[in-house]
Motif scaffolding. Structure first.
Motif, PDB file in Angstrom:
ATOM      1  N   ASP A 208       0.866  -1.172   0.000  1.00  0.00           N
ATOM      2  CA  ASP A 208       0.000   0.000   0.000  1.00  0.00           C
ATOM      3  C   ASP A 208       0.912   1.235   0.000  1.00  0.00           C
ATOM      4  OD1 ASP A 208      -2.960   1.037   1.465  1.00  0.00           O
ATOM      5  OD2 ASP A 208      -1.196   2.321   1.468  1.00  0.00           O
ATOM      6  N   HIS A 209       0.732   2.089  -0.996  1.00  0.00           N
ATOM      7  CA  HIS A 209       1.665   3.207  -1.171  1.00  0.00           C
ATOM      8  C   HIS A 209       1.737   4.118   0.053  1.00  0.00           C
ATOM      9  CE1 HIS A 209       3.481   2.845  -5.111  1.00  0.00           C
ATOM     10  NE2 HIS A 209       2.351   2.258  -5.498  1.00  0.00           N
ATOM     11  N   GLU A 210       0.584   4.328   0.718  1.00  0.00           N
ATOM     12  CA  GLU A 210       0.603   5.222   1.899  1.00  0.00           C
ATOM     13  C   GLU A 210       1.388   4.606   3.054  1.00  0.00           C
ATOM     14  OE1 GLU A 210      -3.075   6.909   3.258  1.00  0.00           O
ATOM     15  OE2 GLU A 210      -3.545   7.581   1.212  1.00  0.00           O
ATOM     16  N   VAL A 211       1.185   3.299   3.246  1.00  0.00           N
ATOM     17  CA  VAL A 211       1.913   2.592   4.320  1.00  0.00           C
ATOM     18  C   VAL A 211       3.408   2.636   4.031  1.00  0.00           C
ATOM     19  CG1 VAL A 211       2.270   0.327   5.384  1.00  0.00           C
ATOM     20  CG2 VAL A 211      -0.049   1.079   4.803  1.00  0.00           C
ATOM     21  N   ALA A 213       5.039   4.837   2.148  1.00  0.00           N
ATOM     22  CA  ALA A 213       5.566   6.205   2.266  1.00  0.00           C
ATOM     23  C   ALA A 213       5.777   6.580   3.730  1.00  0.00           C
ATOM     24  CB  ALA A 213       4.609   7.183   1.587  1.00  0.00           C
ATOM     25  N   GLU A 214       4.839   6.183   4.591  1.00  0.00           N
ATOM     26  CA  GLU A 214       4.971   6.543   6.005  1.00  0.00           C
ATOM     27  C   GLU A 214       6.173   5.831   6.637  1.00  0.00           C
ATOM     28  OE1 GLU A 214       1.355   6.489   8.259  1.00  0.00           O
ATOM     29  OE2 GLU A 214       2.517   6.412  10.133  1.00  0.00           O
ATOM     30  N   HIS A 215       6.320   4.550   6.327  1.00  0.00           N
ATOM     31  CA  HIS A 215       7.464   3.795   6.855  1.00  0.00           C
ATOM     32  C   HIS A 215       8.766   4.417   6.369  1.00  0.00           C
ATOM     33  CE1 HIS A 215      10.385   0.470   7.204  1.00  0.00           C
ATOM     34  NE2 HIS A 215       9.608   0.036   8.189  1.00  0.00           N
ATOM     35  N   GLN A 217       9.336   7.523   5.459  1.00  0.00           N
ATOM     36  CA  GLN A 217       9.596   8.800   6.158  1.00  0.00           C
ATOM     37  C   GLN A 217      10.199   8.554   7.525  1.00  0.00           C
ATOM     38  OE1 GLN A 217       9.394  11.710   5.095  1.00  0.00           O
ATOM     39  NE2 GLN A 217       8.030  11.719   3.334  1.00  0.00           N
ATOM     40  N   GLN A 218       9.600   7.579   8.249  1.00  0.00           N
ATOM     41  CA  GLN A 218      10.056   7.323   9.625  1.00  0.00           C
ATOM     42  C   GLN A 218      11.480   6.815   9.672  1.00  0.00           C
ATOM     43  OE1 GLN A 218       7.271   4.649  11.391  1.00  0.00           O
ATOM     44  NE2 GLN A 218       5.779   6.260  11.806  1.00  0.00           N
ATOM     45  N   HIS A 219      11.865   6.033   8.651  1.00  0.00           N
ATOM     46  CA  HIS A 219      13.180   5.395   8.677  1.00  0.00           C
ATOM     47  C   HIS A 219      14.241   6.172   7.913  1.00  0.00           C
ATOM     48  CE1 HIS A 219      10.706   2.173  10.203  1.00  0.00           C
ATOM     49  NE2 HIS A 219      11.813   1.646  10.674  1.00  0.00           N
ATOM     50  N   LYS A 221      15.347   9.888   8.028  1.00  0.00           N
ATOM     51  CA  LYS A 221      15.246  11.272   8.510  1.00  0.00           C
ATOM     52  C   LYS A 221      16.101  12.136   7.585  1.00  0.00           C
ATOM     53  CE  LYS A 221      12.773  10.191  12.130  1.00  0.00           C
ATOM     54  NZ  LYS A 221      11.362  10.050  11.782  1.00  0.00           N
TER      55      LYS A 221
END
Ligand code: NAP
Length: 264
Positions: A208-211, A213-215, A217-219, A221
Protein backbone atom coordinates in the motif's frame (compact mmCIF):
# COMPACT_ATOMS: atom_id res chain seq x y z
CA UNK A 1 27.04 29.34 -16.69
CA UNK A 2 28.74 28.06 -19.85
CA UNK A 3 29.82 24.47 -19.20
CA UNK A 4 32.20 24.65 -22.19
CA UNK A 5 31.13 21.25 -23.53
CA UNK A 6 29.26 22.28 -26.68
CA UNK A 7 30.30 19.99 -29.52
CA UNK A 8 31.76 17.29 -27.27
CA UNK A 9 30.51 13.69 -27.41
CA UNK A 10 28.84 12.45 -24.23
CA UNK A 11 27.64 8.96 -23.35
CA UNK A 12 25.10 8.59 -20.55
CA UNK A 13 24.97 4.85 -19.83
CA UNK A 14 21.59 4.39 -18.14
CA UNK A 15 20.07 7.53 -19.61
CA UNK A 16 16.40 6.76 -20.26
CA UNK A 17 15.02 7.51 -16.78
CA UNK A 18 15.69 8.93 -13.35
CA UNK A 19 19.01 10.60 -12.59
CA UNK A 20 20.63 9.31 -15.78
CA UNK A 21 18.00 10.99 -17.90
CA UNK A 22 18.18 14.23 -15.90
CA UNK A 23 21.95 14.27 -16.38
CA UNK A 24 21.54 13.53 -20.09
CA UNK A 25 19.19 16.50 -20.37
CA UNK A 26 21.67 18.92 -18.76
CA UNK A 27 24.39 17.65 -21.12
CA UNK A 28 22.12 18.03 -24.16
CA UNK A 29 21.17 21.51 -23.04
CA UNK A 30 24.88 22.38 -22.91
CA UNK A 31 25.27 21.36 -26.55
CA UNK A 32 26.87 17.91 -26.57
CA UNK A 33 26.30 15.19 -29.15
CA UNK A 34 24.55 12.75 -26.85
CA UNK A 35 24.46 8.94 -26.67
CA UNK A 36 22.10 7.38 -24.14
CA UNK A 37 21.80 3.69 -23.35
CA UNK A 38 19.42 1.46 -21.40
CA UNK A 39 18.06 -2.09 -21.54
CA UNK A 40 14.41 -1.32 -22.29
CA UNK A 41 14.08 -0.08 -25.84
CA UNK A 42 10.69 1.64 -25.87
CA UNK A 43 11.39 4.03 -22.98
CA UNK A 44 14.92 4.65 -24.28
CA UNK A 45 13.80 5.61 -27.78
CA UNK A 46 11.07 7.84 -26.34
CA UNK A 47 13.59 9.59 -24.06
CA UNK A 48 16.02 10.14 -26.93
CA UNK A 49 13.28 11.68 -29.06
CA UNK A 50 12.02 13.93 -26.25
CA UNK A 51 15.52 15.15 -25.34
CA UNK A 52 16.37 15.80 -29.01
CA UNK A 53 13.18 17.80 -29.51
CA UNK A 54 13.47 19.77 -26.28
CA UNK A 55 17.11 20.82 -26.66
CA UNK A 56 17.61 20.65 -30.44
CA UNK A 57 20.33 18.07 -29.74
CA UNK A 58 21.56 15.02 -31.61
CA UNK A 59 20.64 12.07 -29.38
CA UNK A 60 21.53 8.49 -30.31
CA UNK A 61 19.82 5.70 -28.31
CA UNK A 62 21.72 2.44 -27.74
CA UNK A 63 19.93 -0.61 -26.37
CA UNK A 64 22.60 -2.23 -24.20
CA UNK A 65 22.88 -3.84 -20.77
CA UNK A 66 25.94 -2.33 -19.06
CA UNK A 67 26.23 -5.35 -16.77
CA UNK A 68 27.05 -7.89 -19.51
CA UNK A 69 30.03 -8.32 -21.86
CA UNK A 70 27.68 -8.40 -24.85
CA UNK A 71 25.86 -5.26 -23.77
CA UNK A 72 29.10 -3.37 -23.25
CA UNK A 73 30.40 -4.53 -26.64
CA UNK A 74 27.28 -3.02 -28.23
CA UNK A 75 27.85 0.21 -26.31
CA UNK A 76 31.51 0.46 -27.33
CA UNK A 77 30.72 -0.18 -30.99
CA UNK A 78 27.92 2.39 -31.11
CA UNK A 79 29.89 5.04 -29.21
CA UNK A 80 33.61 4.44 -29.76
CA UNK A 81 35.13 7.79 -28.84
CA UNK A 82 33.20 9.83 -26.24
CA UNK A 83 34.76 12.78 -24.40
CA UNK A 84 32.39 12.38 -21.47
CA UNK A 85 31.06 9.12 -19.98
CA UNK A 86 28.54 9.03 -17.15
CA UNK A 87 27.32 5.69 -15.84
CA UNK A 88 24.36 4.62 -13.79
CA UNK A 89 21.91 1.76 -13.34
CA UNK A 90 18.54 1.14 -11.77
CA UNK A 91 18.70 1.01 -7.95
CA UNK A 92 18.99 -2.65 -6.90
CA UNK A 93 15.91 -3.90 -5.06
CA UNK A 94 16.10 -3.78 -1.26
CA UNK A 95 17.13 -7.08 0.28
CA UNK A 96 15.08 -8.62 3.05
CA UNK A 97 16.66 -10.59 5.91
CA UNK A 98 20.45 -10.39 5.41
CA UNK A 99 20.72 -14.12 6.19
CA UNK A 100 18.71 -14.79 3.03
CA UNK A 101 21.18 -12.98 0.76
CA UNK A 102 22.68 -15.69 -1.45
CA UNK A 103 25.94 -15.89 -3.44
CA UNK A 104 23.85 -15.52 -6.64
CA UNK A 105 22.46 -12.23 -5.34
CA UNK A 106 25.98 -11.01 -4.54
CA UNK A 107 27.20 -12.00 -8.02
CA UNK A 108 24.39 -10.08 -9.67
CA UNK A 109 25.05 -7.04 -7.50
CA UNK A 110 28.76 -7.11 -8.31
CA UNK A 111 28.22 -7.62 -12.06
CA UNK A 112 25.77 -4.73 -12.22
CA UNK A 113 27.02 -2.13 -9.76
CA UNK A 114 30.78 -2.76 -9.76
CA UNK A 115 32.07 -4.64 -12.81
CA UNK A 116 29.81 -2.84 -15.28
CA UNK A 117 31.09 0.67 -14.41
CA UNK A 118 34.69 -0.55 -14.05
CA UNK A 119 34.69 -2.23 -17.45
CA UNK A 120 33.12 0.79 -19.14
CA UNK A 121 35.71 3.12 -17.62
CA UNK A 122 38.57 0.71 -18.40
CA UNK A 123 37.49 0.62 -22.04
CA UNK A 124 37.29 4.38 -22.54
CA UNK A 125 40.25 5.61 -20.45
CA UNK A 126 42.97 4.87 -23.08
CA UNK A 127 41.10 6.95 -25.70
CA UNK A 128 40.62 9.82 -23.23
CA UNK A 129 44.29 9.68 -22.20
CA UNK A 130 45.38 9.74 -25.84
CA UNK A 131 43.31 12.80 -26.61
CA UNK A 132 44.40 14.51 -23.38
CA UNK A 133 40.95 15.16 -21.97
CA UNK A 134 38.01 13.21 -20.61
CA UNK A 135 35.43 13.08 -17.88
CA UNK A 136 34.07 9.94 -16.20
CA UNK A 137 31.26 10.10 -13.69
CA UNK A 138 29.55 7.36 -11.72
CA UNK A 139 26.13 7.93 -10.24
CA UNK A 140 26.35 5.48 -7.32
CA UNK A 141 24.71 5.62 -3.93
CA UNK A 142 25.23 7.27 -0.56
CA UNK A 143 24.95 3.81 0.97
CA UNK A 144 28.53 3.34 -0.31
CA UNK A 145 29.50 5.57 2.65
CA UNK A 146 26.47 5.10 4.85
CA UNK A 147 25.84 1.35 5.30
CA UNK A 148 22.19 0.31 5.52
CA UNK A 149 21.07 -3.24 6.29
CA UNK A 150 18.40 -3.17 3.54
CA UNK A 151 20.84 -1.82 0.89
CA UNK A 152 23.29 -4.74 0.87
CA UNK A 153 22.81 -5.24 -2.86
CA UNK A 154 23.63 -1.59 -3.54
CA UNK A 155 26.08 -0.25 -0.94
CA UNK A 156 28.94 -2.74 -0.50
CA UNK A 157 29.75 -3.09 -4.21
CA UNK A 158 29.60 0.71 -4.61
CA UNK A 159 32.02 1.08 -1.67
CA UNK A 160 34.37 -1.03 -3.77
CA UNK A 161 33.65 1.15 -6.81
CA UNK A 162 34.59 4.36 -5.01
CA UNK A 163 37.70 2.65 -3.65
CA UNK A 164 38.66 1.73 -7.24
CA UNK A 165 37.95 5.21 -8.59
CA UNK A 166 39.90 6.82 -5.72
CA UNK A 167 43.02 5.02 -6.98
CA UNK A 168 42.48 5.14 -10.74
CA UNK A 169 41.50 8.81 -10.76
CA UNK A 170 44.91 9.72 -9.26
CA UNK A 171 46.67 7.74 -11.99
CA UNK A 172 44.92 9.45 -14.90
CA UNK A 173 44.40 13.04 -13.69
CA UNK A 174 47.78 14.01 -15.18
CA UNK A 175 46.30 13.34 -18.65
CA UNK A 176 43.36 15.67 -18.12
CA UNK A 177 41.03 12.74 -17.44
CA UNK A 178 39.00 13.01 -14.23
CA UNK A 179 36.79 10.46 -12.51
CA UNK A 180 34.32 11.52 -9.84
CA UNK A 181 31.29 9.93 -8.22
CA UNK A 182 27.95 11.33 -7.17
CA UNK A 183 26.41 9.44 -4.25
CA UNK A 184 22.68 10.15 -4.17
CA UNK A 185 20.41 9.68 -1.19
CA UNK A 186 16.64 9.29 -1.47
CA UNK A 187 15.29 10.39 -4.84
CA UNK A 188 11.80 9.95 -6.26
CA UNK A 189 12.55 8.38 -9.65
CA UNK A 190 11.13 5.72 -11.92
CA UNK A 191 13.63 3.29 -10.36
CA UNK A 192 12.62 3.98 -6.76
CA UNK A 193 8.96 3.67 -7.76
CA UNK A 194 9.67 0.28 -9.37
CA UNK A 195 11.28 -0.81 -6.08
CA UNK A 196 8.39 0.27 -3.86
CA UNK A 197 6.87 -3.20 -3.51
CA UNK A 198 10.26 -4.85 -2.95
CA UNK A 199 10.77 -2.25 -0.19
CA UNK A 200 7.42 -3.29 1.32
CA UNK A 201 8.44 -6.96 1.17
CA UNK A 202 11.85 -6.22 2.75
CA UNK A 203 10.11 -4.67 5.78
CA UNK A 204 7.04 -6.94 5.86
CA UNK A 205 4.65 -4.09 4.97
CA UNK A 206 1.36 -4.15 3.11
CA UNK A 207 1.55 -3.38 -0.61
CA UNK A 208 0.00 0.00 0.00
CA UNK A 209 1.66 3.21 -1.17
CA UNK A 210 0.60 5.22 1.90
CA UNK A 211 1.91 2.59 4.32
CA UNK A 212 5.17 2.41 2.38
CA UNK A 213 5.57 6.20 2.27
CA UNK A 214 4.97 6.54 6.00
CA UNK A 215 7.46 3.79 6.85
CA UNK A 216 9.96 5.39 4.47
CA UNK A 217 9.60 8.80 6.16
CA UNK A 218 10.06 7.32 9.63
CA UNK A 219 13.18 5.39 8.68
CA UNK A 220 14.82 8.07 6.55
CA UNK A 221 15.25 11.27 8.51
CA UNK A 222 16.14 13.73 5.78
CA UNK A 223 17.15 17.15 7.17
CA UNK A 224 16.06 18.85 3.94
CA UNK A 225 12.59 17.42 4.64
CA UNK A 226 11.81 15.79 1.31
CA UNK A 227 12.91 13.09 -1.14
CA UNK A 228 14.65 14.77 -4.05
CA UNK A 229 13.83 14.72 -7.73
CA UNK A 230 16.45 13.85 -10.34
CA UNK A 231 16.98 17.50 -11.26
CA UNK A 232 18.33 18.07 -7.74
CA UNK A 233 21.53 16.28 -8.75
CA UNK A 234 21.79 16.82 -12.51
CA UNK A 235 23.43 20.29 -12.42
CA UNK A 236 26.24 18.89 -10.25
CA UNK A 237 26.57 15.92 -12.62
CA UNK A 238 26.88 18.23 -15.62
CA UNK A 239 29.48 20.37 -13.84
CA UNK A 240 31.58 17.26 -13.08
CA UNK A 241 31.38 16.36 -16.79
CA UNK A 242 32.81 19.72 -17.85
CA UNK A 243 36.22 21.40 -18.05
CA UNK A 244 35.13 23.52 -15.09
CA UNK A 245 35.80 20.52 -12.83
CA UNK A 246 39.48 20.19 -13.78
CA UNK A 247 40.67 20.35 -10.15
CA UNK A 248 38.04 17.94 -8.80
CA UNK A 249 39.66 14.50 -8.84
CA UNK A 250 38.43 11.24 -7.34
CA UNK A 251 35.76 12.86 -5.21
CA UNK A 252 32.51 11.42 -3.88
CA UNK A 253 29.81 14.07 -3.81
CA UNK A 254 26.96 13.07 -1.50
CA UNK A 255 23.61 14.59 -2.54
CA UNK A 256 21.16 13.41 0.07
CA UNK A 257 19.46 16.38 1.73
CA UNK A 258 21.83 15.99 4.69
CA UNK A 259 20.76 12.43 5.59
CA UNK A 260 24.29 11.01 5.83
CA UNK A 261 25.77 12.61 8.92
CA UNK A 262 29.50 12.97 8.39
CA UNK A 263 32.27 15.57 8.22
CA UNK A 264 33.79 14.12 5.02
N1 NAP B 1 16.31 6.65 -6.48
C1 NAP B 1 16.88 6.61 -5.27
O1 NAP B 1 16.27 6.90 -4.23
C2 NAP B 1 18.32 6.22 -5.14
C3 NAP B 1 18.90 6.20 -3.86
C4 NAP B 1 20.24 5.94 -3.73
C5 NAP B 1 20.99 5.64 -4.84
N2 NAP B 1 20.42 5.62 -6.06
C6 NAP B 1 21.27 5.26 -7.20
O2 NAP B 1 21.17 6.24 -8.22
C7 NAP B 1 21.34 5.61 -9.49
C8 NAP B 1 20.20 5.95 -10.42
O3 NAP B 1 18.98 5.57 -9.82
P1 NAP B 1 17.58 6.06 -10.40
O4 NAP B 1 16.64 6.01 -9.25
O5 NAP B 1 17.77 7.31 -11.18
O6 NAP B 1 17.25 4.84 -11.42
P2 NAP B 1 16.13 4.72 -12.57
O7 NAP B 1 15.09 5.75 -12.42
O8 NAP B 1 15.71 3.28 -12.59
O9 NAP B 1 16.99 5.00 -13.90
C9 NAP B 1 18.05 4.10 -14.21
C10 NAP B 1 18.41 4.23 -15.67
O10 NAP B 1 19.47 3.30 -15.95
C11 NAP B 1 19.00 2.32 -16.90
N3 NAP B 1 19.61 1.04 -16.52
C12 NAP B 1 19.36 0.31 -15.40
N4 NAP B 1 20.09 -0.78 -15.38
C13 NAP B 1 20.85 -0.76 -16.51
C14 NAP B 1 21.79 -1.64 -17.07
N5 NAP B 1 22.14 -2.77 -16.47
N6 NAP B 1 22.37 -1.30 -18.26
C15 NAP B 1 22.02 -0.15 -18.88
N7 NAP B 1 21.13 0.72 -18.41
C16 NAP B 1 20.55 0.41 -17.23
C17 NAP B 1 17.49 2.36 -16.79
O11 NAP B 1 16.84 1.88 -17.96
P3 NAP B 1 16.51 0.28 -18.11
O12 NAP B 1 15.96 -0.16 -16.79
O13 NAP B 1 15.59 0.23 -19.25
O14 NAP B 1 17.83 -0.38 -18.41
C18 NAP B 1 17.28 3.87 -16.62
O15 NAP B 1 17.49 4.53 -17.84
C19 NAP B 1 21.51 4.11 -9.19
O16 NAP B 1 22.88 3.83 -9.13
C20 NAP B 1 20.89 3.94 -7.83
O17 NAP B 1 21.42 2.84 -7.12
C21 NAP B 1 19.11 5.89 -6.26
Amino acid sequence: MDLQIAGKKALMAGGSAGMGRATAERLAEAGVELYISARREERLVRAAKEIAETYGATVIPIVADSSTDAGRATLFEACPDPDIVAITIKPPAPNGDFLQVTPEMWRESIETTLLGPIEIMRHYIPHMKDQGWGRLLNIGTFSAKNPMIWRLMSGPARSALINYTASVSREIAQYGVNINNILPGMFATEGSEENAMAYADAFGLEHDHEVIAEHFQQHNKIPAGFAAIADDMAPMAALLCSPLSRYIVGQNIVIDGGQHYSLF
